[in-house]
Design a protein around this motif. Structure first.
Motif, PDB file in Angstrom:
ATOM      1  N   ILE A 110       0.870  -1.182   0.000  1.00 13.82           N
ATOM      2  CA  ILE A 110       0.000   0.000   0.000  1.00 13.82           C
ATOM      3  C   ILE A 110       0.903   1.227   0.000  1.00 13.82           C
ATOM      4  O   ILE A 110       1.459   1.601   1.031  1.00 13.82           O
ATOM      5  CB  ILE A 110      -0.958   0.008   1.211  1.00 13.82           C
ATOM      6  N   GLN A 144       0.146   6.727  -3.004  1.00 15.05           N
ATOM      7  CA  GLN A 144      -1.043   7.105  -3.772  1.00 15.05           C
ATOM      8  C   GLN A 144      -2.285   6.372  -3.280  1.00 15.05           C
ATOM      9  O   GLN A 144      -3.360   6.972  -3.149  1.00 15.05           O
ATOM     10  CB  GLN A 144      -0.804   6.836  -5.262  1.00 15.05           C
ATOM     11  N   LEU A 145      -2.146   5.088  -2.991  1.00 11.27           N
ATOM     12  CA  LEU A 145      -3.289   4.334  -2.489  1.00 11.27           C
ATOM     13  C   LEU A 145      -3.662   4.799  -1.086  1.00 11.27           C
ATOM     14  O   LEU A 145      -4.843   4.837  -0.721  1.00 11.27           O
ATOM     15  CB  LEU A 145      -2.986   2.833  -2.498  1.00 11.27           C
ATOM     16  N   GLN A 176      -5.746   7.758  -1.510  1.00 14.44           N
ATOM     17  CA  GLN A 176      -7.058   7.341  -2.002  1.00 14.44           C
ATOM     18  C   GLN A 176      -7.920   6.854  -0.839  1.00 14.44           C
ATOM     19  O   GLN A 176      -9.098   7.219  -0.719  1.00 14.44           O
ATOM     20  CB  GLN A 176      -6.876   6.229  -3.043  1.00 14.44           C
ATOM     21  N   PRO A 200     -12.381   2.853  -5.220  1.00 12.33           N
ATOM     22  CA  PRO A 200     -11.621   2.538  -6.444  1.00 12.33           C
ATOM     23  C   PRO A 200     -10.182   2.141  -6.118  1.00 12.33           C
ATOM     24  O   PRO A 200      -9.527   2.782  -5.302  1.00 12.33           O
ATOM     25  CB  PRO A 200     -11.664   3.853  -7.233  1.00 12.33           C
ATOM     26  N   GLY A 201      -9.725   1.072  -6.731  1.00 11.76           N
ATOM     27  CA  GLY A 201      -8.355   0.615  -6.519  1.00 11.76           C
ATOM     28  C   GLY A 201      -8.219  -0.422  -5.425  1.00 11.76           C
ATOM     29  O   GLY A 201      -7.129  -0.972  -5.232  1.00 11.76           O
ATOM     30  N   ILE A 202      -9.306  -0.695  -4.714  1.00  5.77           N
ATOM     31  CA  ILE A 202      -9.265  -1.681  -3.630  1.00  5.77           C
ATOM     32  C   ILE A 202      -9.868  -2.999  -4.112  1.00  5.77           C
ATOM     33  O   ILE A 202     -11.073  -3.097  -4.363  1.00  5.77           O
ATOM     34  CB  ILE A 202     -10.035  -1.189  -2.380  1.00  5.77           C
ATOM     35  N   GLY A 203      -8.999  -3.996  -4.283  1.00  5.10           N
ATOM     36  CA  GLY A 203      -9.456  -5.317  -4.683  1.00  5.10           C
ATOM     37  C   GLY A 203      -9.439  -6.270  -3.503  1.00  5.10           C
ATOM     38  O   GLY A 203      -9.162  -5.878  -2.360  1.00  5.10           O
ATOM     39  N   THR A 257      -6.054  -6.298  -1.398  1.00  2.00           N
ATOM     40  CA  THR A 257      -5.864  -5.139  -0.528  1.00  2.00           C
ATOM     41  C   THR A 257      -6.847  -5.162   0.633  1.00  2.00           C
ATOM     42  O   THR A 257      -6.506  -4.820   1.766  1.00  2.00           O
ATOM     43  CB  THR A 257      -6.029  -3.830  -1.326  1.00  2.00           C
TER      44      THR A 257
END
Length: 385
Positions: free
Chosen positions: A28, A31-32, A35, A58-61, A64
């Protein structure tokens, strides 16, 4: 990290505990982290979001989500508590990117670190900051030019920033100390892993006349991949970067490229023809990636330091502005800039303080610049002339 006299250790602040923990999760990055903060509102909220809400960011799968809600969370909070206790014991400041003490110049960067470990006395938001970098295999010529640069700008009392490495870096730090200037070394290790160890005495002096700064947690060794990351902090922390000596490849050129990408000014010192130590500088100049440095006035003019107070140190009388000479919006901006007392203000801060839209603020500032009332500086910063 060097010895400190601070011995009183208190329970970790709950907000700081979660902020530090958020930076310690594997995979992590900055940038994340931003976010997550933008959706959660605070680090504590982020670390207590249920899986269902995390998946909507957004960006969290799934991977993560598992990191943030599983055993890694408990581990990160424990590591954060240990880091905070160690920092307080040793007099180290932990600066999360939302802190008012976090360097404002770094906040503007898309890849800025989210947490800094800082030990020292210097203000990281000084009005004038200058990075001086170069090869580890410095020549006598390079060391001499470094000393002349520092001596030449000393009257402006800038913060001198470099990487504490062999060669030009350590020459810049030592020249700054000799001139009575504050100097900060940006490290590619944890503060408790001084590298190279041979520079310990200089580093100890810097703690009382500058400081040591890193984004790496305690115990981080000098891994080769850390140095390019360290270089972006050097470049982003300063208004300008001077490359004194550099081969065709090396960290100094990386720093120069990063500074240019951040819309910061870069200068390069030409060296003797045929000298391998100056080939990188010559390439920077030939490719128009750096301005040619020949004397301290080059730095003053490029960084607009020639608009500063007279070198006698006598302040100018404050200007008086008549509201009738401006539109209401223009006068709002002038009032905000005047309240800054000569300090630079970023476009975003001006818009917020004047309660004006960003695009309106930018247009008004351009008009004031044409009237020679405002000076535009690198990085979307402005100051009254």
């Amino acid at each position: 990290m060097l010895p400190s006299s601070t011995n009183n250790v208190h329970p970790p602040d709950d907000t700081l505990l979660h902020e530090v923990a958020l930076t310690l999760f594997p995979n992590i990055g900055p940038q994340l982290t931003r976010q997550l903060m933008s959706y959660g509102g605070s680090a504590k909220n982020v670390l207590h979001l249920p899986p269902g809400k995390l998946r909507k960011i957004p960006g969290i799968g799934p991977a993560t989500e598992a990191i943030l809600t599983g055993a890694d969370r408990t581990k990160a909070l424990k590591q954060a508590e240990d880091s905070i206790r160690k920092a307080e014991k040793e007099g180290v400041q932990l600066l999360f990117y939302t802190s008012k003490h976090f360097p404002a110049r770094l906040k503007q960067l898309p890849d800025a670190p989210t947490l800094l470990y800082y030990q020292g006395t210097a203000d990281l938001n000084q009005a004038k900051t200058l990075a001086i970098v170069g090869t580890r295999q410095a020549t006598d010529y390079g060391r001499e030019q470094t000393e002349r640069i520092v001596s030449g700008v000393a009257s402006h009392r800038p913060l001198i920033v470099s990487g504490l490495a062999y060669g030009i870096d350590i020459a810049a730090h030592r020249a700054a100390l000799q001139e009575g200037l504050e100097t900060v070394g940006v490290m590619a290790t944890g503060l408790d892993v001084l590298y190279p160890h041979a520079h310990r005495k200089t580093a100890e002096k810097m703690l009382t006349q500058g400081g040591l700064l890193t984004e790496f947690a305690f115990g981080t060794p000098p891994d080769k991949y850390n140095f390019p990351s360290r270089n972006r902090i050097i470049a982003g922390l300063c208004d300008g970067t001077v490359v004194v000596e550099a081969a065709r490849k090396g960290g100094a050129l990386i720093t120069a490229d990063l500074a240019q990408g951040y819309d910061r000014d870069v200068l390069a010192v030409p060296g003797p023809l045929g000298s391998p130590a100056s080939e990188g500088c010559h390439e920077l100049i030939k490719a128009n990636r750096a301005a040619l440095y020949s004397e301290p006035q080059d730095i003053e003019q490029l960084l607009n330091w020639d608009l500063a107070l007279h070198l006698t140190g006598k302040p100018k009388s404050p200007a008086v502005y008549d509201a009738l000479d401006f539109s209401p919006e223009e006068f709002q901006l002038v009032t905000v800039l005047q309240a800054a007392s000569g300090r630079e203000e970023h476009l975003d801060n001006l818009a917020w303080k004047a309660q004006l839209p960003i695009h309106t603020t930018a247009s008004l500032l351009l008009g004031l610049e044409f009237r020679s009332l405002v000076k535009a500086l690198p990085g979307k910063r402005f100051v009254l002339v």
